[in-house]
Design a protein around this motif. Structure first.
Motif, PDB file in Angstrom:
ATOM      1  N   THR A  39       0.814  -1.207  -0.084  1.00 32.32           N
ATOM      2  CA  THR A  39       0.015   0.064   0.042  1.00 32.32           C
ATOM      3  C   THR A  39       0.741   1.422   0.122  1.00 32.32           C
ATOM      4  O   THR A  39       0.636   2.205  -0.567  1.00 32.32           O
ATOM      5  N   LEU A  40       1.947   1.245   0.876  1.00 34.15           N
ATOM      6  CA  LEU A  40       2.729   2.542   1.069  1.00 34.15           C
ATOM      7  C   LEU A  40       3.703   2.439  -0.503  1.00 34.15           C
ATOM      8  O   LEU A  40       3.672   3.701  -1.024  1.00 34.15           O
ATOM      9  N   GLN A  41       3.991   1.558  -1.188  1.00 33.33           N
ATOM     10  CA  GLN A  41       4.697   1.559  -2.172  1.00 33.33           C
ATOM     11  C   GLN A  41       3.496   2.379  -3.441  1.00 33.33           C
ATOM     12  O   GLN A  41       4.078   3.059  -4.366  1.00 33.33           O
ATOM     13  N   MET A  42       2.290   1.880  -3.358  1.00 35.11           N
ATOM     14  CA  MET A  42       1.364   2.327  -4.292  1.00 35.11           C
ATOM     15  C   MET A  42       1.259   3.973  -4.166  1.00 35.11           C
ATOM     16  O   MET A  42       1.349   4.952  -4.969  1.00 35.11           O
ATOM     17  N   ALA A  43       1.235   4.275  -2.860  1.00 31.10           N
ATOM     18  CA  ALA A  43       1.337   5.848  -2.549  1.00 31.10           C
ATOM     19  C   ALA A  43       2.650   6.415  -3.238  1.00 31.10           C
ATOM     20  O   ALA A  43       2.418   7.445  -3.871  1.00 31.10           O
ATOM     21  N   LEU A  44       3.815   5.692  -3.040  1.00 31.06           N
ATOM     22  CA  LEU A  44       4.693   6.437  -3.466  1.00 31.06           C
ATOM     23  C   LEU A  44       4.783   6.587  -4.996  1.00 31.06           C
ATOM     24  O   LEU A  44       5.446   7.586  -5.462  1.00 31.06           O
ATOM     25  N   LEU A  45       4.274   5.694  -5.413  1.00 30.71           N
ATOM     26  CA  LEU A  45       4.383   5.524  -7.197  1.00 30.71           C
ATOM     27  C   LEU A  45       3.451   6.749  -7.620  1.00 30.71           C
ATOM     28  O   LEU A  45       3.665   7.258  -8.444  1.00 30.71           O
TER      29      LEU A  45
ATOM     30  N   GLU B 244      -5.139  20.370 -16.765  1.00 34.43           N
ATOM     31  CA  GLU B 244      -4.736  19.092 -17.534  1.00 34.43           C
ATOM     32  C   GLU B 244      -3.663  18.432 -16.539  1.00 34.43           C
ATOM     33  O   GLU B 244      -3.603  17.112 -16.433  1.00 34.43           O
ATOM     34  N   ALA B 245      -3.018  19.023 -15.674  1.00 30.90           N
ATOM     35  CA  ALA B 245      -2.081  18.373 -14.712  1.00 30.90           C
ATOM     36  C   ALA B 245      -2.944  17.598 -13.900  1.00 30.90           C
ATOM     37  O   ALA B 245      -2.520  16.480 -13.479  1.00 30.90           O
ATOM     38  N   ALA B 246      -4.003  18.148 -13.351  1.00 27.91           N
ATOM     39  CA  ALA B 246      -5.114  17.287 -12.391  1.00 27.91           C
ATOM     40  C   ALA B 246      -5.603  16.146 -13.035  1.00 27.91           C
ATOM     41  O   ALA B 246      -5.662  15.072 -12.566  1.00 27.91           O
ATOM     42  N   LEU B 247      -5.937  16.332 -14.438  1.00 29.71           N
ATOM     43  CA  LEU B 247      -6.330  15.042 -15.358  1.00 29.71           C
ATOM     44  C   LEU B 247      -5.185  14.184 -15.490  1.00 29.71           C
ATOM     45  O   LEU B 247      -5.591  13.062 -15.559  1.00 29.71           O
ATOM     46  N   LYS B 248      -4.143  14.583 -15.654  1.00 30.07           N
ATOM     47  CA  LYS B 248      -2.946  13.571 -15.843  1.00 30.07           C
ATOM     48  C   LYS B 248      -2.662  12.831 -14.454  1.00 30.07           C
ATOM     49  O   LYS B 248      -2.341  11.660 -14.483  1.00 30.07           O
ATOM     50  N   GLN B 249      -2.720  13.717 -13.381  1.00 30.87           N
ATOM     51  CA  GLN B 249      -2.675  12.727 -12.096  1.00 30.87           C
ATOM     52  C   GLN B 249      -3.726  11.843 -12.070  1.00 30.87           C
ATOM     53  O   GLN B 249      -3.270  10.439 -11.559  1.00 30.87           O
ATOM     54  N   GLY B 250      -4.960  11.982 -12.406  1.00 25.72           N
ATOM     55  CA  GLY B 250      -6.052  11.061 -12.315  1.00 25.72           C
ATOM     56  C   GLY B 250      -5.733   9.806 -13.257  1.00 25.72           C
ATOM     57  O   GLY B 250      -5.814   8.638 -12.737  1.00 25.72           O
ATOM     58  N   VAL B 251      -5.181   9.981 -14.292  1.00 23.46           N
ATOM     59  CA  VAL B 251      -5.131   8.875 -15.259  1.00 23.46           C
ATOM     60  C   VAL B 251      -3.932   8.203 -14.860  1.00 23.46           C
ATOM     61  O   VAL B 251      -3.874   6.723 -15.094  1.00 23.46           O
ATOM     62  N   ALA B 252      -2.789   8.799 -14.332  1.00 22.75           N
ATOM     63  CA  ALA B 252      -1.680   8.199 -13.785  1.00 22.75           C
ATOM     64  C   ALA B 252      -1.813   7.301 -12.600  1.00 22.75           C
ATOM     65  O   ALA B 252      -1.513   6.116 -12.530  1.00 22.75           O
ATOM     66  N   ASP B 253      -2.900   7.666 -11.586  1.00 24.94           N
ATOM     67  CA  ASP B 253      -3.305   7.087 -10.548  1.00 24.94           C
ATOM     68  C   ASP B 253      -3.790   5.630 -11.027  1.00 24.94           C
ATOM     69  O   ASP B 253      -3.584   4.496 -10.522  1.00 24.94           O
ATOM     70  N   CYS B 254      -4.538   5.814 -11.832  1.00 21.49           N
ATOM     71  CA  CYS B 254      -5.341   4.445 -12.334  1.00 21.49           C
ATOM     72  C   CYS B 254      -4.401   3.552 -13.249  1.00 21.49           C
ATOM     73  O   CYS B 254      -4.759   2.336 -13.128  1.00 21.49           O
ATOM     74  N   THR B 255      -3.692   4.151 -14.085  1.00 23.86           N
ATOM     75  CA  THR B 255      -2.875   3.191 -14.728  1.00 23.86           C
ATOM     76  C   THR B 255      -1.646   2.650 -13.569  1.00 23.86           C
ATOM     77  O   THR B 255      -1.430   1.529 -13.715  1.00 23.86           O
ATOM     78  N   LEU B 256      -1.276   3.354 -12.731  1.00 24.20           N
ATOM     79  CA  LEU B 256      -0.479   2.565 -11.754  1.00 24.20           C
ATOM     80  C   LEU B 256      -1.074   1.640 -11.045  1.00 24.20           C
ATOM     81  O   LEU B 256      -0.466   0.638 -10.681  1.00 24.20           O
ATOM     82  N   GLU B 257      -2.390   1.834 -10.514  1.00 22.81           N
ATOM     83  CA  GLU B 257      -2.916   0.806  -9.532  1.00 22.81           C
ATOM     84  C   GLU B 257      -3.290  -0.442 -10.472  1.00 22.81           C
ATOM     85  O   GLU B 257      -2.778  -1.691  -9.891  1.00 22.81           O
ATOM     86  N   ASP B 258      -3.242  -0.305 -11.688  1.00 27.88           N
ATOM     87  CA  ASP B 258      -3.290  -1.722 -12.758  1.00 27.88           C
ATOM     88  C   ASP B 258      -2.131  -2.262 -12.745  1.00 27.88           C
ATOM     89  O   ASP B 258      -1.974  -3.539 -12.819  1.00 27.88           O
ATOM     90  N   ARG B 259      -0.919  -1.282 -13.335  1.00 27.39           N
ATOM     91  CA  ARG B 259       0.433  -2.029 -13.428  1.00 27.39           C
ATOM     92  C   ARG B 259       0.832  -2.518 -12.295  1.00 27.39           C
ATOM     93  O   ARG B 259       1.639  -3.674 -12.267  1.00 27.39           O
ATOM     94  N   ILE B 260       0.660  -1.734 -11.057  1.00 26.93           N
ATOM     95  CA  ILE B 260       1.396  -2.619  -9.821  1.00 26.93           C
ATOM     96  C   ILE B 260       0.886  -3.891  -9.470  1.00 26.93           C
ATOM     97  O   ILE B 260       1.583  -4.684  -9.077  1.00 26.93           O
TER      98      ILE B 260
END
Length: 749
Positions: free
Chosen positions: A477-483, A552-568
């Motif tokens: 869980t902490l790893q996901m937060a750092l990513l 756009e920065a906030a939108l990128k953050q949301g997309v990155a979050d969702c991509t990361l949870e899938d990838r991890i």
């Protein structure tokens, strides 16, 4: 990594290696000030001098314009940032430890003063230091020095340490190359579709600036007692100011911060049934947690069976068919909330429409009934309606956020394919950016505690006594937060004219639950999930010209979050089958299905596209009315939707509103048994607490011991932070790998 293990440790005594590793790890953990949230160490370093404390708060703790008590003293110290109230609470605690008396004061700043503070925030570093550390790139000489120090500290050959570091860097590069490509593709697709809606793709800077200024006008500071007994102002809000100046007017002395100013999470398990045909709701377990405490205690929610009729050792001795039969025989369940050493036992419940006191005796298994029907038993009238979790985030300066997660319904029972609702949620209530050093040390502490328990277990001692409870979330869980934070750092570094801070608690759930039992095939399946419930990052434009950039920065953050949870999840469980919102979106794209652009109340449009009625109802009840939805559906009836708010904050949801990535895998027999071990260990703790009024200090780690070791995974090592504390960070992730080696050999040698 297996080859590295073999070449490094082959032929060596694993117990001696563990002893060497644990001694080095304990030395790392005991270094003064190693933990960035250590108030005593910081107070000691500053000394008993109010002026030094004042200068530290003024110059080293960034002022951020959020409302209320979000982080508290420890959290503000760890984050290196806080609002006026949290900074005052930090100063008060540092002064208290130094033996200096102070008191909290509230008042009001002028509009001009608030303008000055807002400008100070907007002109602060584009990437906060706690994030900048995650993307700092060390020099070659620094890396060589760190590898040599690391090898010496943990008793490894220098070549082994260098090989591991090279492997970690290669792994990290591959991970981020794939993740960034996927995020970029999803962002381009989402942004192009949003441009077809009426949503203004820009942060409305005027109202946002006015709101932040109003927050800053509600001011807090301290008064410090002088040697003469009088009180002098201690207000470190303004740069280049000195102690003794009171900036706010209308000062009111407070004994403490009012409870109404704290950000909190309320979580409840709701059991709905029918009594004489009338609906009835019971709250079978509930708990409330302040975000200011959240990083320093592990919060978990479990549902476990209470009537398996056999102890863990008996289950272990059963053949496969009997194990599955035993698991399916569960009729009564119990919800548990754990926060550090505190365990809250809920009322027991069955699926006949009944709830029971936590201390009620064994249940006589019915010949038929609702749950028995679901598993192929006799028929009986349905009295159970629904089992759901309700999460409520509250705090000053925000509307309450309420979300529901339905776990079981009467329709599930009627289908005849219900799986026992055995689950564990680890809840990360995150009020701030988390320092890499904090994650490294907390993970290392958990590795040491768990390793000690496993070593004792190898000698026949399976007691949880003397095992210290985890004081923060699990490594995964902490790893996901750092990513997620590293993604935020990269976004901010690439954007000019934008600042970001965590404005309200972020809420993420790491879940583990049974998904299927096949008696014929002798197979049990389980699922791992990440569920982003709420994203509290606020991106602020420094001027009107940067309004679109901030969105756009906030939108990128949301997309990155969702991509990361899938990838991890894919990285940690490479043999598992992904079943998540991201896979739904990708499948819809492959099928070239049209995407719906809708508002949250466009019920008819959602229905015509093929969104399930359950999800339509969830969207109607839970999505903010000003959100815009980008909805994808597949030919086999799956759906997922991007929920985008006017600020650009984005979460990808599916299946009852979960902001979720999920993988599903077959559970090996030993893991199925360990799931039952978890149930019995936790329930033993509950019985002890209920019957004696106390509980062993190590009780809170029961779930961690079981579920951390239940299914093998790997951490995304290195590439997470290269700056101050790299030794601790890399030591931690190497420690996980060494730990896997030690535990396997210790238990089977």
């Amino acid at each position: 990594m297996n080859r590295w293990h073999k070449e490094t440790f082959d032929g060596q005594d694993s117990r001696k290696l563990w002893d060497q590793f644990s001694r080095a790890a304990r030395a790392e953990l005991s270094k003064p000030g190693a933990d960035p949230s250590d108030l005593n160490a910081k107070a000691s370093a500053l000394g008993a001098d109010p002026e030094t404390v004042f200068e530290f708060i003024r110059d080293q703790i960034t002022l951020e314009p959020y409302a209320g008590v979000l982080r508290g003293a420890r959290g503000t110290l760890a984050a290196g940032a806080g609002n006026a109230l949290d900074r005052a609470l930090l100063a008060k605690e540092l002064l208290r430890i130094a033996g200096i008396d102070s008191r909290l004061v509230s008042g009001t700043l002028s509009e001009a003063q608030a303008d000055t503070l807002l400008a100070r925030f907007l002109n602060s570093s584009q990437v906060p230091k706690v994030l900048a550390d995650l993307i700092a790139v060390p020099t070659e000489s620094d890396m060589k020095e760190q590898e040599a120090t690391f090898a010496a500290t943990f008793g490894l050959p220098e070549k082994a340490a260098a090989d591991l570091a090279d492997h970690a860097r290669d792994q990290a590069r591959d991970f981020w190359a794939t993740t960034n490509a996927q995020s970029s593709s999803q962002f381009d697709s989402l942004a192009s579709r949003l441009r077809q809606t009426s949503l203004k793709m820009a942060v409305d800077a005027g109202p946002l600036t006015a709101m932040l200024k109003e927050r800053l006008r509600h001011h807090y500071w301290l008064q410090v007692r002088d040697p003469s007994g009088g009180w002098s102002a201690f207000d470190a809000a303004f740069a280049d100011q000195h102690r003794g100046i009171a900036h706010g007017s209308g000062a009111v002395v407070l004994t403490d911060a009012p409870d109404s100013l704290y950000h909190k999470l309320d979580i409840s398990l709701i059991y709905q049934s029918l009594t004489d045909g009338a609906p009835k709701e019971d709250t079978v377990v509930s708990g409330t947690y302040a975000s200011a405490d959240a990083l320093f205690q592990s919060i978990a929610f479990h549902i476990q069976p209470t009537d398996l009729g056999a102890d863990a050792h008996a289950i272990l001795a059963m053949d496969t068919k009997t194990k599955i039969t035993t698991l399916r025989s569960a009729r009564r369940f119990q919800g548990l909330l754990l926060a550090g050493d505190k365990v809250t036992a809920g009322r027991k419940f069955d699926f006949e429409g009944n709830t029971y006191d936590a201390t009620s005796g064994p249940l006589l298994k019915p010949a038929g009934g609702t749950f028995a029907d679901a598993l192929g038993g006799a028929e009986s009238p349905l009295q159970f309606v629904e089992l759901r979790v309700v999460m409520r985030l509250t705090g000053p300066g925000r509307e309450p956020m309420v979300q529901n997660r339905t776990l079981v319904t009467g329709a599930d029972l009627a289908s005849g394919h219900l799986v026992p609702p055995i689950l564990e949620w680890e809840i990360l209530l995150q009020p701030q950016w988390i320092p890499g050093d904090f994650v490294a040390l907390r993970t290392l502490a958990q590795v040491v505690a768990t390793g000690d328990a496993v070593m004792r277990a190898a000698k026949g001692d399976r007691s949880l006594a003397n095992v210290r409870s985890p004081t923060s979330a699990s490594p995964l869980t902490l790893q996901m937060a750092l990513l997620r934070q590293k993604a935020a750092a990269s976004i901010l570094a690439a954007q000019s004219g934008v600042r970001a801070f965590i404005d309200a608690p972020m809420l993420t759930i790491t879940g583990h639950h049974l998904t299927g039992i096949d008696s014929t095939q002798g197979v049990i399946t389980a699922g791992r999930t990440f569920d982003i419930v709420e994203n509290g990052v606020r991106y602020v434009p420094t001027s009107e010209a940067a309004a679109t950039t901030a969105f756009e920065a906030a939108l990128k953050q949301g997309v990155a979050d969702c991509t990361l949870e899938d990838r991890i999840l894919r990285e940690n469980y490479p043999r598992a089958v992904p079943k998540s919102a991201m896979t739904v979106v990708q499948q819809a794209e492959r099928e070239k299905r049209s995407v719906l652009l809708a508002k949250t109340q466009d019920i008819d449009a959602l229905r015509s596209t093929g969104v399930t009625e359950t999800d339509i109802n969830w969207i109607h009840d839970n999505e903010p009315p000003d959100s815009r939805l980008v909805v994808a559906t597949t030919t086999d009836g799956l759906d997922a939707w991007w929920s985008v708010r006017p600020t650009g904050t984005t979460i990808l949801r599916t299946n009852g509103g979960r902001g979720q990535a999920q993988v599903e895998y077959i559970v090996p027999l030993v893991d199925a048994v360990m799931m039952e071990l978890c149930a019995f260990e936790v329930l033993d703790v509950i019985r002890e607490k209920v019957e004696t009024g106390k509980v062993e200090a190590g009780a809170g780690i029961a779930a961690f011991l079981c579920f951390t070791n239940m299914v093998g995974g790997k951490l995304i090592v290195a590439g997470i932070g290269h700056g101050a504390g790299i030794l601790a960070i890399e030591s931690t992730f190497l420690g996980i790998d060494i730990f896997e080696y030690f535990t396997l050999h210790a238990m089977f040698d």
